[in-house]
Design a protein around this motif. Structure first.
Motif, PDB file in Angstrom:
ATOM      1  N   GLU A   1       1.204  -1.230  -0.193  1.00  0.00           N
ATOM      2  CA  GLU A   1       0.080  -0.151  -0.118  1.00  0.00           C
ATOM      3  C   GLU A   1       0.976   1.869   0.106  1.00  0.00           C
ATOM      4  O   GLU A   1       0.410   2.331  -0.946  1.00  0.00           O
ATOM      5  CB  GLU A   1      -0.885   0.249   1.202  1.00  0.00           C
ATOM      6  CG  GLU A   1      -1.960  -0.574   0.890  1.00  0.00           C
ATOM      7  CD  GLU A   1      -3.039  -0.933   2.170  1.00  0.00           C
ATOM      8  OE1 GLU A   1      -4.477  -0.515   1.929  1.00  0.00           O
ATOM      9  OE2 GLU A   1      -2.638  -0.616   3.214  1.00  0.00           O
ATOM     10  N   LYS A   2       2.340   0.962   1.137  1.00  0.00           N
ATOM     11  CA  LYS A   2       2.850   2.547   0.865  1.00  0.00           C
ATOM     12  C   LYS A   2       3.598   2.648  -0.123  1.00  0.00           C
ATOM     13  O   LYS A   2       3.009   3.719  -1.217  1.00  0.00           O
ATOM     14  CB  LYS A   2       4.212   2.205   1.583  1.00  0.00           C
ATOM     15  CG  LYS A   2       4.160   2.566   3.325  1.00  0.00           C
ATOM     16  CD  LYS A   2       4.768   2.604   4.251  1.00  0.00           C
ATOM     17  CE  LYS A   2       6.191   1.615   4.002  1.00  0.00           C
ATOM     18  NZ  LYS A   2       7.102   1.677   5.338  1.00  0.00           N
ATOM     19  N   ILE A   3       4.116   1.368  -1.351  1.00  0.00           N
ATOM     20  CA  ILE A   3       4.208   1.737  -2.264  1.00  0.00           C
ATOM     21  C   ILE A   3       3.142   2.007  -3.184  1.00  0.00           C
ATOM     22  O   ILE A   3       3.970   3.645  -4.548  1.00  0.00           O
ATOM     23  CB  ILE A   3       5.495   0.041  -2.508  1.00  0.00           C
ATOM     24  CG1 ILE A   3       6.377   0.196  -2.638  1.00  0.00           C
ATOM     25  CG2 ILE A   3       6.016   0.271  -4.697  1.00  0.00           C
ATOM     26  CD1 ILE A   3       6.620  -1.071  -2.327  1.00  0.00           C
ATOM     27  N   ALA A   4       2.141   1.751  -3.303  1.00  0.00           N
ATOM     28  CA  ALA A   4       1.228   2.229  -4.360  1.00  0.00           C
ATOM     29  C   ALA A   4       0.533   3.622  -4.409  1.00  0.00           C
ATOM     30  O   ALA A   4       0.772   4.481  -4.912  1.00  0.00           O
ATOM     31  CB  ALA A   4       0.057   1.518  -4.001  1.00  0.00           C
ATOM     32  N   ALA A   5       0.361   4.657  -2.897  1.00  0.00           N
ATOM     33  CA  ALA A   5       0.405   5.441  -2.930  1.00  0.00           C
ATOM     34  C   ALA A   5       1.450   6.127  -3.134  1.00  0.00           C
ATOM     35  O   ALA A   5       1.300   7.268  -3.851  1.00  0.00           O
ATOM     36  CB  ALA A   5       0.156   5.513  -1.253  1.00  0.00           C
TER      37      ALA A   5
END
Length: 1604
Positions: free
Chosen positions: A1060-1064
């Motif tokens: 999720e962090k990377i997607a954000a």
């Protein structure tokens, strides 16, 4: 050099004499080059000072100052101021000049004419390339030229020649300077080392010599060919070491550690398979054509385009078997036309009343009646008499020895020796007296003496063969002298060494002081001569076996009588013997016949001859000797040394017996000797050549002539005729003529005839050459202890043309080849052991040596140190010449000499040489008398321990029996074939399928298996979210470091949150839109997995790329750059460390770092959640791109859809029974193919735990993977071939240590090697065997198979039968056919099934040309139909045609609806007897190799791996090897693991093995350092990349050999 400007002829006589002495010392190797120069300078120093003021400055001689040391002493005469007079004088002793034994002016002229003819043809042979560092000769080699004289025994001798001959004919030399296209620099170096240029006026400018480094300027007259010019310039390039193609330092990561995927010259996948790579090869892939290698290969091609002599006739093709090309008999071959020969009778053996009844009786008589008369005079090392043994002393000492042997060895009751026992006689050549006493002592004791050479070391050449002789004769006791015993090699405890292959021996010293005087009443028993064995003479066969020829007492006596009659020996004569007294003529005349006739023998040992070559002539003069016993070399040496000896007279000689007068080249020695010594009273009629052999003893001898009578005529024979075994007087072409002298008449009392040398002993015709066979009482009786071999040699009954025996009496084969000339004179043209049979023609080794030595200038090799033998390669004998090279010979000289020898032999003998090798001075194995040990040399050559310093292989010219190239036949099964159901042309269609990929609907089962509902989630991103909710703390991944410690783990929820962090971060960045490609640049680990799912969450398409190697950016960064450019990536996700590298100064050297796309460092991202998680609208959308560099150097990207991802994961799950409670260990690179799927996708889909082991960690901790398997009790593990090879090579010997550490692999149920190639059976089997001790089940190891179009086709899971192994015939495979054979059949190749076909996969075998299905067990391309096939290639340009061809193609008939994907691999399907899980018979898929990789040569298809396997077996020093073709030349690159001196040993062995096993001629052999052959992360060789580096000259090879 020191004596520039000194006129040697003006020096005082004693100085000249000292200079000549010095020259002789140098030529014989008794002084080093350095010592020679020092002494010479000292002698000349007083005269140089005086001369300096008078002499004009020396003419510039083209001799570079740096070359002066290379100009050998015999070349010192190159200063044009020196006078001719001096040259004629010095040439008598010239160190390296000519060996008269092989000398005939006619022959030299012939060779020169032949070479001149070649000059017109402009032979351009490329010179081998050698790394400069390789052959720095060790100081010892530098100083000691080998003992050129020592070539005594069977081979040549000291060198030198008379003055007129030493000048190379001027016109010929000059023509060579202007016409040679060997290389422009060799043109100038032909004379720049100035052997001896005819004196001439200072040369006009246009003809000036240029130093060898530089080609002549354009205006000079010598215009080399353009090729040679390019070649010469190429030789000047800086060593291709540190500079890469663009001039940037090329730090090639030599350690195999950094596996690099290198696309070759940026070829992106997009070439249709139809055009094979060959269309690209022609241009040498953009390599500058002036590059060194290319020029040479071009030269090689030009050489090969010249038509070969024997044309290959049409060849019969059998469907099953190619048969070797049989040379059809040429109708013009000369055939014998004479009548059948009638046996020739010698004169009757006269009976003389006072002849003794036995030889011992003669000794007894002279001992008693003529005790004071001298029997033997021995000389000391200076040639002065040392002692004289009288007949009285000889008798009394022999009696003492006989008494001691019979009564004083052992105890009274049990004597060690009994009459009839065999005893070895070990005496040095310098001590004839001790030998005589020992020999006659044995005869008197009636024990059988076996004289042998004194062993010098445990490793003597042929020592084990002497052991075989002693063993077969049952020898257990050796007699020797005290001095000799002291000199024998000892063990540290002082015992005599056990020589290699020898039986245990007791040593007995026979010096007088140790012997016991017999009692008054003891008399030796002397019976009348009978058929009991008297003594055994050793004889070495062509193969090197040493056998003992037994001579009976009556044969010994009769032989002495026959010699006495033939030579007319009288009582009391004096005889000078220079031959070895232990055997042959030296023994028969000098020890036996001399005693029978009370002759005084003066024995001149070999060592004296080396110190004073004239000593035997002086002895003849001093003692007024009537007979002298010599070899050609002794005539030659005496002639060389004949200087100031005005007062010598040879008038007393009535017979000069030339022991090797049967050698065809003896004529010239005899003539030259007569020429010099006729002035000293030598009469022409006293020269008596003879022919002998150990078996038949003396065969014929020329009787002394009547003064004034005409000398016997010579035969001038045609070499061509001789090679066909026919006598033709040579009239037309005097270049290929052989002049032979007769060896007189048959011995008294003997009968002789000539029979065919091979097959039944059929009588020859009168004009036919055959083997001489003799019937006589005076010959050997058997090979002692070897009844089988004896029969074929000693009991031969000749048969006539109809096959009927001509009589009862047995003849003995003499091993000599010859014929009976007019007047019943015998002529010998060679020996059986020197016979080389090539393509049914006979060549004589001595003739070839003579031709080689007639090639001027011989600055390159030592005379007499040349071995010629033949080796059997590809069903015929191939001729090999090995010579010792002088330490001062330059590379250019050697190569030029070698290429001229080739041409000369080709012209004169019409036979091609297979191999010509030069070895460093003094390294060839020697026979005890200093000659070359031929069989041992051959052995060293064949096992690759000869260590040549120069080698030239010419298989293209001499291998003329190759099968005819195949013409492609129209294919059998086409649309016209009848298809009935699943049969094609009467065979079952070759197809196979995995299990059904059924859908599981049952929700209970889903919960029970903790499986996510398949119907709900078609996408992997949803699967991760579902796992993060339902089972958040379940650990999916554990990453280990080199110590085996888990450095990082990821549970379902942790992985979800990191994604999720990377997607954000991706969604926040402007310029990155949904559907764009994102490059993931990470080391193997969990970050990579998180980044992959982050991309899926953000709707981007991930592209995993291997990060660049920090120590090797220049090689690895361009690949990264290329994938980024080709995939049009919008962004790079990577770690902090790699961001720094991408922007570093080092990186800017190889790529443009200003144009990187957006780079996001994912190490410290803020904790953010993306607003939404992207869900693709359809499962056909692309999930990720898989980029990989194929082994042919193609960079290919394929598109994998979401549907394919879930189908593939499901297929693997079913095959391997994966679920959440399972653990697997993965030791693979996670960047492409099945490795990536297992590392990143499978766990999220199936829920099992993956233990991740980055393969790089194994380099620092080899046992990491195996100890992890043991520690975690892993049942299923996946690895690559590189990992398996690391463990096999690195841990193979350490299983015991691993065991003590508690490593236990019995838990492993399946260990699968992930690969895209044919299974490496040898490697998997050795791995299984090595680790069986650690509990590894033999059934555990298996392989997987995937390709670019479909990442996973086969995978050996838990179900299904074990992989089966079949053996296929390699010859059929080359014809694209599969023929199954039994294990161990010749030319068989084991193939292992590539694992069970995955669920949902269908496989069919298709003919790649017609695209029709093939039958069972037929070789064809593997086509796939499966839900997880890739969607297509991702290329810069939309190659729609290629997409359709590779991904959506249809069969031409049979089932035209199904869409198939073409894998590009050849293989076959075979139905086995095993059953699979469904109970049906199991269909096994066998992968043979990639179509792109195959080599099409001679119309046949070869798989590189097969040739490479053969090459690696050829020599223990070959580590890895790779092959590729370049314009139809086969190039073999081999890594050398041993020392660099082995490099050239590999060339012939590699050529042999490829010819033998694959019927191919290797064009170029390249020897490189370990680690040069590029290998990708999957452990596959990147042959095309290697090829490009080779053509661009970036390999820095140790040696490159161009096979002619």
């Amino acid at each position: 050099m020191a004596e520039r400007g000194v006129d040697v002829s003006a020096l005082p006589a004693e100085v000249r004499e000292q200079l000549a002495e010095l020259d002789l010392e140098l030529s014989e190797g008794d002084i080093t080059q350095k010592g020679y120069e020092k002494k010479r300078a000292k002698l000349l120093a007083p005269y140089i000072i005086q001369a300096q003021n008078l002499a004009p400055p020396p003419q510039y001689d083209g001799q570079d100052p740096g070359l002066s040391s290379a100009a050998a002493p015999s070349n010192a005469s190159s200063s044009s101021s020196s006078s001719r007079h001096r040259r004629t004088r010095r040439s008598h002793r010239g160190g390296g000049t000519r060996d008269e034994r092989y000398r005939s002016d006619i022959h030299t002229e012939a060779v020169q004419a032949a070479l001149a003819k070649h000059k017109e043809e402009k032979m351009a042979l490329p010179m081998p390339t050698k790394r400069r560092s390789t052959y720095v000769q060790s100081p010892i080699d530098n100083c000691t030229p080998p003992d050129s004289s020592s070539s005594s025994d069977e081979e040549g001798g000291v060198s030198g020649e008379s003055g007129e001959q030493q000048q190379s004919p001027d016109s010929w030399m000059n023509s060579s300077i202007h016409g040679s296209s060997t290389s422009s620099s060799s043109a100038s170096s032909t004379m720049s080392h100035g052997e001896s240029r005819p004196p001439q006026a200072p040369q006009p400018q246009s003809q000036q010599q240029f130093p060898p480094q530089y080609p002549p300027p354009p205006h000079s007259q010598s215009q080399p060919s353009a090729l040679a010019e390019a070649f010469a310039h190429a030789r000047l390039d800086p060593p291709a070491s540190a500079l890469g193609s663009d001039g940037a330092p090329q730090a090639q990561a030599r350690s195999r550690g950094s596996r690099v995927d290198l696309p070759s010259n940026a070829v992106v996948r997009g070439m249709s398979r139809g055009q094979s790579r060959s269309s690209m090869m022609e241009t040498a892939d953009g390599v500058p054509v002036s590059s060194r290698v290319s020029t040479k290969i071009q030269q090689l091609l030009n050489t090969l385009k010249r038509p070969k002599r024997p044309p290959l006739s049409e060849f019969f093709m059998d469907d099953q078997e190619e048969i070797v090309e049989v040379t059809r008999p040429d109708p013009n071959t000369p055939k014998p036309e004479g009548r059948q020969i009638i046996p020739v009778k010698g004169e009757p053996l006269g009976v003389v009343s006072n002849w003794p009844p036995a030889l011992q009786a003669a000794l007894a008589r002279w001992g008693a009646t003529q005790g004071k008369s001298p029997a033997l005079t021995a000389l000391d090392i200076t040639g002065k008499p040392l002692y004289t043994l009288t007949y009285g002393k000889l008798w009394s000492r022999s009696v003492k020895l006989a008494y001691t042997l019979l009564n004083k060895l052992g105890t009274k009751s049990e004597q060690i020796l009994k009459p009839g026992d065999r005893v070895a006689l070990v005496y040095p050549n310098s001590d004839p007296g001790m030998f005589w006493v020992a020999f006659y002592g044995c005869l008197l004791a009636e024990v059988i003496p076996v004289p042998i050479e004194v062993p010098l070391s445990r490793k003597d050449a042929g020592s084990s063969q002497v052991g075989f002789l002693l063993g077969s004769c049952g020898v257990s006791l050796a007699l020797t002298s005290e001095i000799c015993l002291k000199g024998l090699p000892k063990t540290p405890t002082g015992e005599i060494l056990q020589f290699k292959g020898w039986p245990r021996l007791k040593w007995v010293i026979t010096d007088s002081k140790y012997l016991t005087k017999p009692s008054k009443d003891w008399q030796p028993h002397i019976p009348t001569a009978n058929t009991d064995t008297a003594y055994i003479e050793y004889k070495a066969s062509k193969e090197g076996t040493v056998m003992g020829v037994a001579v009976s007492k009556v044969a010994m006596l009769t032989h002495c009588q026959a010699l006495t009659q033939a030579c007319n020996y009288c009582e009391g004569e004096t005889l000078v013997n220079v031959l070895d007294f232990k055997k042959d003529m030296g023994l028969w005349h000098g020890v036996l016949t001399s005693v029978m006739n009370r002759i005084h023998t003066i024995s001149v040992p070999y060592a004296v001859m080396k110190a004073c070559p004239l000593s035997w002539v002086q002895r003849v003069h001093i003692h007024k000797a009537r007979v002298a016993l010599v070899k050609c070399r002794d005539l030659h040496w005496a002639m060389m040394a004949h200087r100031e000896q005005r007062d010598i007279t040879l008038a007393s000689l009535r017979m000069l017996i030339v022991a090797d007068g049967a050698n065809p080249w003896s004529v010239s020695s005899c003539d030259a000797f007569l020429n010099v010594f006729q002035a000293h009273g030598l009469k022409p009629e006293v020269i008596c050549p003879c022919a002998t052999s150990p078996e038949a003893m003396t065969v014929a001898i020329r009787r002394p002539g009547v003064p004034g009578a005409p000398l016997p005529a010579r035969a001038v024979l045609s070499m061509t005729g001789l090679s066909h075994g026919v006598i033709r007087v040579n009239t037309e072409d005097k270049n290929s003529a052989l002049t032979v002298q007769d060896v007189g008449h048959v011995m008294p009392g003997a009968l002789m005839c000539i029979v065919k040398p091979d097959g039944p002993p059929m009588l020859c015709k009168t004009d036919e050459i055959g083997e001489i066979v003799v019937n006589s009482r005076a010959g050997g009786t058997m090979y002692y202890g070897l009844p089988g071999v004896t029969k074929n040699t000693f009991e031969v009954i000749p048969v006539n043309a109809s096959g009927a025996p001509i009589g009862e009496i047995p003849f003995v084969r003499s091993g000599l080849l010859g014929f009976v000339g007019p007047g019943s004179l015998i002529f010998v043209v060679g020996k059986n052991e020197g016979l080389l049979m090539v393509s049914r023609r006979r060549h004589n080794a001595d003739d070839l040596v003579a031709t080689a030595l007639a090639v001027e200038p011989v600055k390159t090799v030592y005379r007499g140190r040349i071995a010629v033998f033949s080796v059997t390669v590809f069903y015929d004998e191939r001729i090999v010449i090995v010579a010792e090279q002088r330490p001062d010979a330059s590379e250019e000289d050697s190569f030029q000499w070698m290429s001229r020898v080739l041409q000369a032999i080709d012209s004169i003998h019409q036979v091609g040489l297979y191999c010509l090798a030069l070895v460093p001075a003094n390294t060839l194995p020697k026979t005890p008398l200093g000659g070359i040990h031929i069989s041992e040399t051959k052995q060293l050559f064949l096992e690759g321990s000869l260590h040549p310093c120069n080698i030239l292989m010419c298989p293209h010219t001499c291998v003329t029996n190759m099968p005819k190239p195949r013409q492609k036949q129209p294919v059998g099964v086409g649309p016209a074939s009848i298809m009935v159901g699943n049969l094609v042309a009467g065979k079952r269609i070759a197809q196979a399928a995995g299990r059904d990929l059924g859908m599981i609907e049952d929700q209970d089962l889903v919960r029970k298996l903790c499986m996510w509902p398949t119907m709900m989630h078609q996408f992997l991103a949803e699967a991760l979210q579902w796992r993060a909710q339902t089972d958040p703390d379940h650990v999916l991944y554990v990453l280990l470091n080199a110590k085996g410690v888990a450095v990082c783990t990821a549970t379902c929820v942790q992985l979800h949150k990191r994604a999720e962090k990377i997607a954000a971060a991706l969604m926040e960045r402007s310029g990155i839109n949904t559907g764009e490609n994102v490059v993931l640049l990470y080391p193997p680990g969990i970050d990579l997995i998180a980044a992959f799912y982050g991309c899926l969450y953000a709707g981007c398409i991930p592209v995993t790329v291997r990060p660049p190697h920090p120590q090797n950016l220049s090689a690895t960064l361009p690949t990264v750059r290329m994938i980024i450019d080709v995939s049009k990536a919008a962004c790079i996700l990577t770690t902090q460390v790699l961001v720094k590298i991408l922007r570093s100064k080092e990186a800017s050297a190889s790529v443009n770092i200003k144009t990187w796309p957006i780079i996001i460092d994912t190490d410290d991202l803020p904790r953010k959640r993306p607003p939404t998680i992207y869900k693709p609208p359809s499962a056909e959308m692309i999930a990720y791109l898989d980029f990989s560099v194929s082994t042919t150097g193609m960079l290919t990207g394929v598109k994998i859809s979401h549907a394919a991802v879930s189908a593939l994961c499901r297929s693997i799950k079913l095959q391997c029974e994966l679920y959440s409670s399972r653990q697997i260990a993965i030791c693979l690179d996670p960047y492409c193919g099945l490795g990536f799927v297992l590392w990143c996708l499978a766990s999220v889909y199936s829920g099992h735990q993956s233990i991740l082991i980055p393969p790089l960690e194994l380099e620092s901790s080899l046992s990491l993977w195996l100890s992890t398997l043991s520690q975690y009790r892993i049942r299923d593990t996946f690895c690559s071939y590189s990992v398996m090879e690391l463990c096999t090579k690195g841990l193979g010997g350490q299983t015991e240590i691993l065991k003590t550490r508690g490593v236990n692999l019995s838990c492993v149920r399946s260990c699968v090697v992930i690969a895209e190639e044919r299974p490496r059976l040898a490697l998997t089997q050795s791995f299984s065997k090595l680790f069986k001790d650690l509990g590894l089940s033999s059934r555990a190891v298996s392989t997987a198979f995937g390709s670019r179009v479909n990442l996973a086709i086969c995978l050996q899971g838990t179900t299904g039968p074990d992989p089966s192994i079949v053996y296929v015939d390699m010859k059929s495979l080359r014809h694209d056919r599969v023929r199954l054979v039994e294990r161990g059949a010749p030319q068989s190749l084991p193939l292992m099934e590539s694992g069970t076909i995955l669920p949902g996969v269908r496989v069919i075998i298709v003919n790649p040309e017609t695209r029709g299905p093939l039958g069972d067990s037929h070789l064809g391309e593997i086509w796939i139909n499966s839900p997880h096939t890739a969607t297509g290639y991702y290329t810069i340009y939309g190659e729609e045609s290629l997409q359709a061809d590779h991904f959506n193609t249809k069969l031409s008939f049979g089932d035209p609806q199904t869409l198939w994907a073409r894998t590009g691999y050849l293989g076959f399907v075979k139905r086995t007897e095993l059953t699979d899980s469904s109970g049906d018979r199991h269909d096994a898929l066998f992968v043979v190799g990639s179509l792109d990789e195959t080599l099409e040569l001679r119309g046949l298809r070869y798989h590189p791996i097969d040739i490479e396997t053969s090459v690696c077996r050829a020599h223990r020093g070959i580590g890895e090897s790779a092959v590729f073709t370049w314009t139809n030349l086969l190039v073999v690159v081999s890594e050398l693991c041993g020392s660099e001196q082995d490099a050239l040993d590999l060339v012939p062995l590699i050529t042999n093995v490829v010819l033998e096993e694959h019927h191919l001629i290797v064009g170029v052999v390249v020897i490189v350092d370990p680690g040069v052959i590029p290998i990708n992360s999957r452990g596959e060789k990147q042959r095309m990349h290697l090829r490009d580096s080779f053509l661009a000259d970036q390999l820095d090879p140790i040696y490159v050999a161009y096979n002619m």
